[in-house]
Structure formats: C-alpha cells, structure tokens
Write a protein that holds these residues in place. Structure first.
Motif, PDB file in Angstrom:
ATOM      1  N   LEU A  25      -0.329  -8.816   7.191  1.00 31.03           N
ATOM      2  CA  LEU A  25       0.439  -8.642   5.956  1.00 31.03           C
ATOM      3  C   LEU A  25       0.363  -9.860   5.044  1.00 31.03           C
ATOM      4  CD1 LEU A  25       2.906  -7.051   4.432  1.00 31.03           C
ATOM      5  CD2 LEU A  25       4.307  -8.756   5.581  1.00 31.03           C
ATOM      6  N   VAL A  26       0.275  -9.596   3.752  1.00 34.10           N
ATOM      7  CA  VAL A  26       0.416 -10.639   2.736  1.00 34.10           C
ATOM      8  C   VAL A  26       1.761 -10.445   2.044  1.00 34.10           C
ATOM      9  CG1 VAL A  26      -0.477 -11.613   0.575  1.00 34.10           C
ATOM     10  CG2 VAL A  26      -2.065 -10.667   2.270  1.00 34.10           C
ATOM     11  N   TYR A  27       2.572 -11.509   1.995  1.00 37.48           N
ATOM     12  CA  TYR A  27       3.800 -11.498   1.178  1.00 37.48           C
ATOM     13  C   TYR A  27       3.534 -12.433   0.009  1.00 37.48           C
ATOM     14  CZ  TYR A  27       8.587 -12.741  -0.330  1.00 37.48           C
ATOM     15  OH  TYR A  27       9.717 -13.002  -1.060  1.00 37.48           O
ATOM     16  N   ALA A  28       3.339 -11.864  -1.186  1.00 35.30           N
ATOM     17  CA  ALA A  28       3.047 -12.671  -2.377  1.00 35.30           C
ATOM     18  C   ALA A  28       4.296 -12.733  -3.255  1.00 35.30           C
ATOM     19  CB  ALA A  28       1.893 -12.060  -3.166  1.00 35.30           C
ATOM     20  N   HIS A  29       4.675 -13.935  -3.711  1.00 32.74           N
ATOM     21  CA  HIS A  29       5.891 -14.092  -4.512  1.00 32.74           C
ATOM     22  C   HIS A  29       5.766 -13.477  -5.889  1.00 32.74           C
ATOM     23  CE1 HIS A  29       7.474 -17.780  -2.028  1.00 32.74           C
ATOM     24  NE2 HIS A  29       7.393 -16.679  -1.312  1.00 32.74           N
ATOM     25  N   ASN A  30       4.587 -13.059  -6.325  1.00 31.98           N
ATOM     26  CA  ASN A  30       4.502 -12.235  -7.534  1.00 31.98           C
ATOM     27  C   ASN A  30       3.265 -11.354  -7.517  1.00 31.98           C
ATOM     28  OD1 ASN A  30       2.445 -14.041  -8.315  1.00 31.98           O
ATOM     29  ND2 ASN A  30       3.097 -14.028 -10.470  1.00 31.98           N
ATOM     30  N   ASP A  31       3.250 -10.328  -8.364  1.00 29.72           N
ATOM     31  CA  ASP A  31       2.134  -9.363  -8.399  1.00 29.72           C
ATOM     32  C   ASP A  31       0.808 -10.062  -8.651  1.00 29.72           C
ATOM     33  OD1 ASP A  31       3.822  -6.634 -10.211  1.00 29.72           O
ATOM     34  OD2 ASP A  31       4.103  -7.445  -8.192  1.00 29.72           O
ATOM     35  N   ASP A  32       0.831 -11.040  -9.582  1.00 26.79           N
ATOM     36  CA  ASP A  32      -0.442 -11.655  -9.984  1.00 26.79           C
ATOM     37  C   ASP A  32      -1.158 -12.294  -8.801  1.00 26.79           C
ATOM     38  OD1 ASP A  32       1.393 -11.484 -12.386  1.00 26.79           O
ATOM     39  OD2 ASP A  32      -0.499 -11.999 -13.349  1.00 26.79           O
ATOM     40  N   MET A  33      -0.420 -12.990  -7.955  1.00 28.22           N
ATOM     41  CA  MET A  33      -1.063 -13.584  -6.755  1.00 28.22           C
ATOM     42  C   MET A  33      -1.483 -12.483  -5.794  1.00 28.22           C
ATOM     43  SD  MET A  33       1.068 -17.078  -5.996  1.00 28.22           S
ATOM     44  CE  MET A  33       2.647 -16.246  -5.721  1.00 28.22           C
ATOM     45  N   GLY A  34      -0.729 -11.393  -5.741  1.00 28.58           N
ATOM     46  CA  GLY A  34      -1.100 -10.254  -4.900  1.00 28.58           C
ATOM     47  C   GLY A  34      -2.395  -9.625  -5.383  1.00 28.58           C
ATOM     48  N   LEU A  35      -2.566  -9.557  -6.698  1.00 31.84           N
ATOM     49  CA  LEU A  35      -3.799  -8.989  -7.267  1.00 31.84           C
ATOM     50  C   LEU A  35      -4.987  -9.898  -6.965  1.00 31.84           C
ATOM     51  CD1 LEU A  35      -2.166  -7.801 -10.591  1.00 31.84           C
ATOM     52  CD2 LEU A  35      -3.175  -6.297  -8.852  1.00 31.84           C
ATOM     53  N   GLY A  36      -4.755 -11.193  -6.983  1.00 33.84           N
ATOM     54  CA  GLY A  36      -5.812 -12.142  -6.609  1.00 33.84           C
ATOM     55  C   GLY A  36      -6.172 -11.979  -5.144  1.00 33.84           C
ATOM     56  N   ALA A  37      -5.153 -11.772  -4.315  1.00 35.21           N
ATOM     57  CA  ALA A  37      -5.389 -11.582  -2.869  1.00 35.21           C
ATOM     58  C   ALA A  37      -6.220 -10.323  -2.625  1.00 35.21           C
ATOM     59  CB  ALA A  37      -4.060 -11.490  -2.132  1.00 35.21           C
ATOM     60  N   ILE A  38      -5.960  -9.273  -3.396  1.00 36.77           N
ATOM     61  CA  ILE A  38      -6.723  -8.023  -3.268  1.00 36.77           C
ATOM     62  C   ILE A  38      -8.214  -8.305  -3.472  1.00 36.77           C
ATOM     63  CG2 ILE A  38      -7.254  -5.844  -4.465  1.00 36.77           C
ATOM     64  CD1 ILE A  38      -4.180  -5.508  -4.812  1.00 36.77           C
ATOM     65  N   GLU A  39      -8.539  -9.104  -4.501  1.00 36.64           N
ATOM     66  CA  GLU A  39      -9.951  -9.432  -4.770  1.00 36.64           C
ATOM     67  C   GLU A  39     -10.558 -10.159  -3.576  1.00 36.64           C
ATOM     68  OE1 GLU A  39      -8.866 -10.461  -9.384  1.00 36.64           O
ATOM     69  OE2 GLU A  39     -10.660 -11.423  -8.572  1.00 36.64           O
ATOM     70  N   ALA A  40      -9.813 -11.093  -2.994  1.00 33.38           N
ATOM     71  CA  ALA A  40     -10.338 -11.856  -1.850  1.00 33.38           C
ATOM     72  C   ALA A  40     -10.506 -10.949  -0.631  1.00 33.38           C
ATOM     73  CB  ALA A  40      -9.375 -13.000  -1.527  1.00 33.38           C
ATOM     74  N   ILE A  41      -9.544 -10.069  -0.405  1.00 38.63           N
ATOM     75  CA  ILE A  41      -9.597  -9.161   0.752  1.00 38.63           C
ATOM     76  C   ILE A  41     -10.797  -8.219   0.641  1.00 38.63           C
ATOM     77  CG2 ILE A  41      -8.398  -7.219   1.867  1.00 38.63           C
ATOM     78  CD1 ILE A  41      -5.734  -8.707   1.117  1.00 38.63           C
ATOM     79  N   GLU A  42     -11.001  -7.689  -0.565  1.00 43.59           N
ATOM     80  CA  GLU A  42     -12.145  -6.781  -0.767  1.00 43.59           C
ATOM     81  C   GLU A  42     -13.461  -7.526  -0.632  1.00 43.59           C
ATOM     82  OE1 GLU A  42     -10.966  -5.068  -4.562  1.00 43.59           O
ATOM     83  OE2 GLU A  42     -10.176  -3.277  -3.536  1.00 43.59           O
ATOM     84  N   ALA A  43     -13.504  -8.773  -1.131  1.00 48.68           N
ATOM     85  CA  ALA A  43     -14.741  -9.579  -1.024  1.00 48.68           C
ATOM     86  C   ALA A  43     -15.067  -9.861   0.442  1.00 48.68           C
ATOM     87  CB  ALA A  43     -14.563 -10.891  -1.790  1.00 48.68           C
ATOM     88  N   ALA A  44     -14.017  -9.843   1.281  1.00 58.12           N
ATOM     89  CA  ALA A  44     -14.238 -10.104   2.718  1.00 58.12           C
ATOM     90  C   ALA A  44     -14.570  -8.804   3.460  1.00 58.12           C
ATOM     91  CB  ALA A  44     -12.982 -10.736   3.307  1.00 58.12           C
ATOM     92  N   GLY A  45     -14.721  -7.701   2.706  1.00 59.60           N
ATOM     93  CA  GLY A  45     -15.109  -6.421   3.323  1.00 59.60           C
ATOM     94  C   GLY A  45     -13.962  -5.688   3.989  1.00 59.60           C
ATOM     95  N   LEU A  46     -12.720  -6.090   3.652  1.00 61.41           N
ATOM     96  CA  LEU A  46     -11.549  -5.409   4.232  1.00 61.41           C
ATOM     97  C   LEU A  46     -10.885  -4.551   3.173  1.00 61.41           C
ATOM     98  CD1 LEU A  46     -10.145  -8.509   6.170  1.00 61.41           C
ATOM     99  CD2 LEU A  46     -11.299  -6.513   7.165  1.00 61.41           C
ATOM    100  N   VAL A  47     -10.039  -3.612   3.625  1.00 60.88           N
ATOM    101  CA  VAL A  47      -9.376  -2.687   2.703  1.00 60.88           C
ATOM    102  C   VAL A  47      -7.926  -3.104   2.484  1.00 60.88           C
ATOM    103  CG1 VAL A  47      -8.738  -0.289   2.277  1.00 60.88           C
ATOM    104  CG2 VAL A  47     -10.860  -0.818   3.512  1.00 60.88           C
ATOM    105  N   PRO A  48      -7.580  -3.600   1.261  1.00 60.33           N
ATOM    106  CA  PRO A  48      -6.197  -3.994   0.975  1.00 60.33           C
ATOM    107  C   PRO A  48      -5.292  -2.756   0.985  1.00 60.33           C
ATOM    108  CG  PRO A  48      -7.493  -4.029  -1.039  1.00 60.33           C
ATOM    109  CD  PRO A  48      -8.447  -3.749   0.070  1.00 60.33           C
ATOM    110  N   GLY A  49      -4.099  -2.922   1.562  1.00 58.58           N
ATOM    111  CA  GLY A  49      -3.170  -1.795   1.655  1.00 58.58           C
ATOM    112  C   GLY A  49      -3.348  -1.028   2.949  1.00 58.58           C
ATOM    113  N   LYS A  50      -4.504  -1.266   3.625  1.00 57.85           N
ATOM    114  CA  LYS A  50      -4.758  -0.589   4.904  1.00 57.85           C
ATOM    115  C   LYS A  50      -5.011  -1.618   6.003  1.00 57.85           C
ATOM    116  CE  LYS A  50      -5.702   3.996   3.434  1.00 57.85           C
ATOM    117  NZ  LYS A  50      -4.766   3.704   2.322  1.00 57.85           N
ATOM    118  N   ASP A  51      -6.179  -2.333   5.941  1.00 60.32           N
ATOM    119  CA  ASP A  51      -6.469  -3.358   6.967  1.00 60.32           C
ATOM    120  C   ASP A  51      -5.423  -4.476   6.888  1.00 60.32           C
ATOM    121  OD1 ASP A  51      -8.739  -1.929   7.634  1.00 60.32           O
ATOM    122  OD2 ASP A  51      -9.965  -2.981   6.151  1.00 60.32           O
TER     123      ASP A  51
END
Ligand code: GZL
Length: 305
Positions: A206-232
């Motif tokens: 799980l990622v706990y991000a203190h705001n949406d913008d950092m969460g959106l940045g995390a999504i880009e990193a997670i996808e770049a690592a070949g993982l599925v954000p919201g699932k993996d």
C-alpha cells in the motif's frame, strides 16, 4: 497605513476594503483550485485582493506579509507553508493593527492572539479516515507493508495526516510503514520518491500519499516498474481534486479522503464579520467527505475542480 476595517467610524463599505493574501505556491492541483476559489470569492464580494505566490518558500511568504503591512491593508490572510517561524511577522501585523486570518494550514504559535481565526480542515481527522479505510481493506491480511509519501516537511497537513494515520493503524502491528519520505506535495516529488521506494522495498502492499498529486506521481513510478496501481499496490490519498478522482474512477487509486480547497466564501464571510466589528469563531473547520471508486464515478461529472 489605513486603520483596520472595523474602526470607531464603523464598518467600511466592502468595496473600500483591501485584503492581502500570501499563498503557499502552486505545488498541487489542490493549491490551484484553492487560489482560483479565493480570487473568485473576493471578486464576487467586490473586495480588493492583493495576491502573492511564495513558491513554497517561507521567506517569500514573510516578505509578502511585510509588504502588505507596509501598504496598510485592512486585513491579511495566508496559508502558512510550515507551522513554525511566524511569531515575529505576526507580531508586526498586530502592532500595525492589521488582523490576520489563517486559511488551510495552521501555525504552532502559543500566542493565539496573533491571528483572529484559523479556517481549514482537520488534518488529523483526514489521516484517521485514511487509516480506517486501510484497516478495513486489509482486514484479512496477515502483514501489510506500507510506504508513506509525506507532504512538505514541517507543514501542518503533513504532520497531522501522518499522526492521524499512525494512530489508527498503530492498533495492529501487522501494519508496518516500511518507508516514509517527503514528496513535497508535488507529482514529480511523489514519482521520484516512489521510484526509490520500489527499488529498496520488494514487497509493498500500500501507498499512503498525503495528497493526490504525490499519489499520481507514484502511479507513474508503479506502472514504469511493470506493476498495476490499485491492484498489485493499493493507493490511498487525500484531497479529491479532479485528476485524483479520475484515477480513482479508473481504478488506479483505491480510496480518497477529501480535503476541500473551497475556502474563499468562508474567508470573505470572516473578513466581512470583522469589518462589521463582529468576532468570527476562532476555528472554522471545513466540510469534507471520502470517496470510493464507485463514488468517484458518480461524483466526477459534478465536481467544480
Ligand atoms: C491541505 C493543503 C495541502 C493539500 C496539498 O489543506 O495545505 O497542500 O493537501 C497542498 O495538495 O499542496
């Protein structure tokens, strides 16, 4: 400079008032929505608003407040980028007889005569709401590895969202925050920190991000690592700005705790109460809720920001 609004000659006409606003910056979608809402509310009320953007630097906010004091504005409002270091400039405003209103973020001053009102969210409550969702979401898990993307170091929302969250998940030691670092409330910051966290933590649940913008940045990193954000890797964030709500509706974020940026009308009401010689409440808490993925799909069409 001119005396404060509600002097012995009685209230000024609203269109004679001048208010100085020292904004944090433009670091996030929340901040942009907050700025737009405040500017629109003052325009609607026909109150002159002097506005400054501090690029998230405290010294720039202090400079802006000092310039408003020099100009003899009737009122000063600002969102303190961090909690500490305000007493000197707030005492200068007090000495000049200019009432100060805090919006969005708080200061840690012991002397609460330095500001008239604090208008904004309860960030500890926001952290608790995020924690409560996590406890429920992972009820059947034996171990939950969490990474935390912190807001700006020293900022009230960062301190309090961490505190509220920790209090709730701390009740069960299956939850472990394996990494926690500031992404400074920005998308780029969230992405950079998440990239590093993915490299050094093989099994993040799980990622706990203190705001949406950092969460959106995390999504880009997670996808770049070949993982599925919201699932993996599940993601819970705070704010509920448009891009966050879109990612929630698309299933890339799992839950969002709302933090309303729409403080403009309430700020105008505080100023006009002061101008009439009234006393606004010391602490005005904003109304806000939470969103699941289904609720985001429903709410998106009507969202103002
Ligand atoms: C919260 C506000 C925070 C937002 C961030 O009231 O101070 O600052 O949660 C913003 O998006 O940058």
């Amino acid at each position: 400079g001119t005396a404060a609004g509600g002097t012995s000659e009685g209230p000024k006409a609203l269109d004679e008032l001048v208010v100085g606003f020292a904004q944090v910056g433009a670091e996030s979608g929340w901040r942009t929505a907050n700025t737009k809402d405040i500017q629109a509310a003052f325009k609607d009320a026909d109150i002159e608003l002097k506005f400054s953007d501090a690029q998230q630097k405290q010294e720039n906010q202090i400079k802006a407040i000092r310039s408003y004091i020099q100009q003899g504005v009737d009122y000063i409002a600002f969102s303190p980028v961090v909690e500490t270091g305000w007493d000197a400039v707030l005492n200068e405003a007090k000495a000049a007889g200019i009432p100060v209103v805090l919006t969005d973020r708080a200061v840690d001053s012991k002397d609460d005569s330095l500001y008239v009102t604090f208008l904004g969210s309860d960030f500890i409550e926001e952290g608790k709401k995020a924690g409560e969702w996590v406890v429920d979401e992972f009820a059947d898990a034996d171990k939950v590895n969490i990474v935390q993307l912190e807001g700006t170091t020293g900022a009230a929302p960062a301190i309090d969202r961490a505190e509220g969250f920790a209090e709730v998940i701390g009740a069960d030691d299956k939850f472990e925050i394996v990494a926690s670092q500031t992404g400074d409330f920005t998308r780029a910051g969230g992405k950079q920190v998440m990239e590093a966290m993915l490299k050094s933590n093989p099994d993040i649940d799980l990622v706990y991000a203190h705001n949406d913008d950092m969460g959106l940045g995390a999504i880009e990193a997670i996808e770049a690592a070949g993982l599925v954000p919201g699932k993996d890797i599940k993601i819970v964030t705070v704010d509920a700005v448009h891009d966050g709500m879109q990612a929630l509706a698309d299933g890339k974020i799992n839950f969002i705790v709302e933090c309303s940026p729409l403080l403009g009308k309430q700020l105008v009401d505080v100023i006009s109460t002061l101008n009439d010689g009234g006393t606004p409440e010391k602490r005005i808490v904003t109304e806000e809720t939470t969103f699941t993925q289904e609720q985001a799909v429903e709410a998106l069409p009507d969202r103002q920001y």
